[in-house]
Design a protein around this motif. Structure first.
Motif, PDB file in Angstrom:
ATOM      1  N   ARG A 160       0.824  -1.369  -0.077  1.00 43.96           N
ATOM      2  CA  ARG A 160       0.473  -0.217   0.066  1.00 43.96           C
ATOM      3  C   ARG A 160       0.695   0.985  -0.312  1.00 43.96           C
ATOM      4  O   ARG A 160       0.473   2.302  -0.912  1.00 43.96           O
ATOM      5  CB  ARG A 160      -0.656  -0.248   1.199  1.00 43.96           C
TER       6      ARG A 160
ATOM      7  N   SER B 294       4.765  -8.138  -1.869  1.00 48.95           N
ATOM      8  CA  SER B 294       4.657  -7.429   0.438  1.00 48.95           C
ATOM      9  C   SER B 294       4.546  -8.956   1.425  1.00 48.95           C
ATOM     10  O   SER B 294       4.996  -9.820   0.740  1.00 48.95           O
ATOM     11  CB  SER B 294       2.586  -7.480   0.216  1.00 48.95           C
TER      12      SER B 294
ATOM     13  N   ASP C  81      -0.136  -6.588  -8.908  1.00 48.23           N
ATOM     14  CA  ASP C  81       0.418  -5.969  -7.665  1.00 48.23           C
ATOM     15  C   ASP C  81       0.389  -7.982  -6.837  1.00 48.23           C
ATOM     16  O   ASP C  81      -1.047  -9.212  -7.439  1.00 48.23           O
ATOM     17  CB  ASP C  81      -1.888  -6.287  -7.168  1.00 48.23           C
TER      18      ASP C  81
HETATM   19  C1  LIG Z   1      -3.817  -8.371  -3.545  1.00 50.62           C
HETATM   20  C2  LIG Z   1      -3.705  -7.461  -2.151  1.00 50.62           C
HETATM   21  N1  LIG Z   1      -2.585  -6.248  -2.553  1.00 50.62           N
HETATM   22  C3  LIG Z   1      -2.992  -5.590  -1.706  1.00 50.62           C
HETATM   23  C4  LIG Z   1      -2.105  -5.557  -0.436  1.00 50.62           C
HETATM   24  C5  LIG Z   1      -1.708  -5.194   0.534  1.00 50.62           C
HETATM   25  O1  LIG Z   1      -0.025  -5.614   0.575  1.00 50.62           O
HETATM   26  P1  LIG Z   1       0.116  -4.603   1.978  1.00 50.62           P
HETATM   27  O2  LIG Z   1      -0.082  -5.201   3.328  1.00 50.62           O
HETATM   28  O3  LIG Z   1       1.969  -4.855   2.320  1.00 50.62           O
HETATM   29  O4  LIG Z   1       0.485  -3.035   2.120  1.00 50.62           O
HETATM   30  C6  LIG Z   1      -2.537  -7.098  -0.165  1.00 50.62           C
HETATM   31  C7  LIG Z   1      -2.637  -7.941   1.390  1.00 50.62           C
HETATM   32  O5  LIG Z   1      -3.096  -8.766   1.316  1.00 50.62           O
HETATM   33  C8  LIG Z   1      -2.804  -7.979  -1.128  1.00 50.62           C
HETATM   34  O6  LIG Z   1      -3.521  -9.529  -0.916  1.00 50.62           O
END
Ligand SMILES: Cc1ncc(COP(=O)(O)O)c(C=O)c1O
Length: 396
Positions: free
Chosen positions: A51, A168, A146
Motif C-alpha cells: 500500500r 508484499s 499486484d
Molecule cells: C491483493 C493485495 N494487494 C495489496 C495488499 C496490501 O499489501 P500490504 O499489506 O503489503 O500493503 C494485499 C494484502 O493482503 C493484497 O492481498
C-alpha cells in the motif's frame, strides 16, 4: 481446531527480529544488504508495504484529479481508498473465480480519463496478462502488477512487461517479515521520482517495529491446534466475534490516518529481517503447499494452473455458510470473511457481476504447510458432502 491462518515465520526468525530491534546499525548498509538478497538489481525500492508503494507511485505520477484507475475487481479495500485519497476514481474490471481479468470488461471500463490498470494475482495464482498488456498499450495505460499474494521464488515472479510490480511481506504473506514490500519500477525516470519522494518520508521507529514483533509472536503462540480451539471457545463465551478478532489482529495498519502510517521508510530491523527472510527462506514450504493443493484438487475434482503456488485455498460453493459450519464442527476454522473486497461503482451497469457472484460463494479453508494429509482429506469429505458448485477453472 485447525485455525485458518498460521504465520509463515519461525520462532528463530522472531528471535532474530528482536535482536535486530536491539542492535545498532547503519541504514545504508541495511538497505544495501537487503537489496542484494532480493536480487541485486537496481530497478526496485523496498517500502513499508504494498500500500505504501502504491501511494508512492500515485504521489510520483501526480495524475489529474478525476483520472481513473482500473482495478481487477477483487482487491484489498485500502488500495481503492488510496486511489480515492489521491482524487482518483476506482473503476472495477470483472474477473473470474481465480482472478483472471475479463478482457471485454477491461475494454468496456476504459474511458479517456483512464490512466492505470492494476491487476492483482490472487490466492497464489498468476493471472495471464497478454491481453491486458496489449489493451493497455493501445490505450496508453500504465500496467501495475499486484503480486502481494503470489510471491513464490527469490526475487519474483513478475512479468518483465509490467510497468510496476509489487510484492508484499506483510504478516499473513509467504515468507513474511511482518511488514515490508518490494516495488519494481520499469521506467528509470519514474523510479527516480519515486525514490526522491521516498527519501523525504520519515523512518519507521524501532519501537513500532518491536511492537509488531511482539503482537505477531503472541498471535503465533495462539495459532497452535489446541490453543486456537480454546481461544475460539473463550471468545464465543464472551460474546465476541472470532472472525472479526482474527481479521483485526492481523491488520497491518489501522484505518485512521492511513496515508500517514503508509508514508514511512522501513526501519533498520525490518530491513535486516527482510534480508534474512529473502536469504534463508525455505522454499520447500511452498513446494509442500503446492503438493497439498494438488492433493485437495484431486479429492475435490478441481484443477488449478501448473504455475499456482496455493497461497490460500478458496472454494466456491452454493452455500458457503453451511459448509463453513460443518467444517467448524469437524475442527476446521474455515471462514467466509476475508480482508479483500469487490470494487464497485455507483453506476450499476459498470459493476463486475462475475466477481460479485464469486464473492457470495467463496469459502476460505485453513491453509498452511503444517496441515497433515489426513486433515486435508477430512476437509475434502466435509466439503464433498455438499456439491462443489464450480471449482476454480484450470486455465494456465
Ligand atoms: C491483493 C493485495 N494487494 C495489496 C495488499 C496490501 O499489501 P500490504 O499489506 O503489503 O500493503 C494485499 C494484502 O493482503 C493484497 O492481498
Amino acid at each position: 481446531m485447525w485455525i485458518r491462518l498460521r504465520l509463515d515465520i519461525g520462532w528463530l526468525d522472531l528471535a532474530y527480529a528482536i535482536l535486530y530491534g536491539l542492535l545498532p546499525g547503519k541504514r545504508e548498509i541495511a538497505v544495501q544488504r537487503a537489496r542484494q538478497s532480493w536480487n541485486g538489481q537496481d530497478d526496485f525500492l523496498i517500502t513499508l508495504s504494498v500500500r505504501s508503494a502504491f501511494d508512492l507511485l500515485l504521489r510520483a505520477l501526480q495524475l489529474p484529479h478525476g483520472s481513473e484507475v482500473l482495478f481487477s475487481a477483487l482487491t484489498v479495500p485500502d488500495m481503492v481508498r488510496i486511489a480515492e485519497m489521491h482524487g482518483l476514481v476506482a473503476v472495477p474490471v470483472d474477473t473470474d473465480q481465480v482472478g483472471n481479468v475479463d478482457s471485454n470488461s477491461l475494454r468496456r471500463a476504459i474511458s479517456p480519463r483512464s490512466k492505470i490498470v492494476v491487476v492483482a494475482h490472487l490466492y497464489g495464482g498468476r493471472a495471464p496478462l497478454d491481453d491486458v498488456f496489449s489493451i493497455a498499450t493501445e490505450n496508453h495505460l500504465l500496467v501495475v502488477e499486484d503480486c502481494a499474494q503470489s510471491y513464490c521464488r527469490a526475487g519474483g515472479p513478475a512479468e518483465p512487461q509490467s510497468d510496476i510490480a509489487m510484492f508484499s511481506f506483510g504478516p499473513i504473506k509467504t515468507a513474511t517479515a511482518l511488514g515490508g514490500a518490494v516495488v519494481r519500477v520499469k521506467s528509470p525516470a519514474l523510479r527516480e521520482r519515486m525514490a526522491a519522494l521516498f527519501a523525504t518520508d520519515p523512518i519507521q521507529s524501532r519501537t513500532s517495529f518491536m511492537r509488531r514483533v511482539f503482537r505477531f509472536a503472541a498471535l503465533k503462540m495462539i495459532s497452535g491446534k489446541w490453543f486456537a480451539a480454546w481461544t475460539q471457545f473463550v471468545v464465543k463465551q464472551l460474546g465476541g466475534d472470532f472472525d472479526r478478532l482474527i481479521n483485526s489482529a492481523v491488520r497491518g495498519f489501522s484505518s485512521a490516518n492511513l496515508l500517514a502510517q503508509l508514508r514511512r521508510q522501513p526501519s533498520i530491523p525490518l530491513l535486516r529481517l527482510l534480508e534474512r527472510r529473502w536469504r534463508f527462506y525455505d522454499f520447500r514450504r511452498i513446494a509442500d503447499r503446492i503438493q497439498m493443493g494438488k492433493y485437495l484438487d484431486s479429492c475435490l475434482g478441481l484443477h488449478h494452473a501448473e504455475s499456482h503456488s496455493y497461497w490460500i485455498y478458496p472454494i466456491f460453493v452454493p452455500d458457503p455458510v453451511t459448509i463453513r459450519d460443518r467444517l467448524r464442527a469437524a475442527g476446521f476454522d474455515a471462514t467466509c470473511q476475508s480482508r479483500m473486497t469487490v470494487v464497485t461503482v455507483a453506476d450499476d451497469s459498470r459493476n463486475p457481476t462475475s466477481s460479485i457472484d464469486c464473492w457470495k460463494h467463496i469459502l476460505f479453508l485453513p491453509w498452511y504447510p503444517d496441515l497433515p494429509q489426513n486433515a486435508i482429506h477430512e476437509m475434502a469429505i466435509q466439503i464433498r458432502s455438499q456439491a462443489v458448485e464450480t471449482g476454480p477453472p484450470g486455465k494456465a
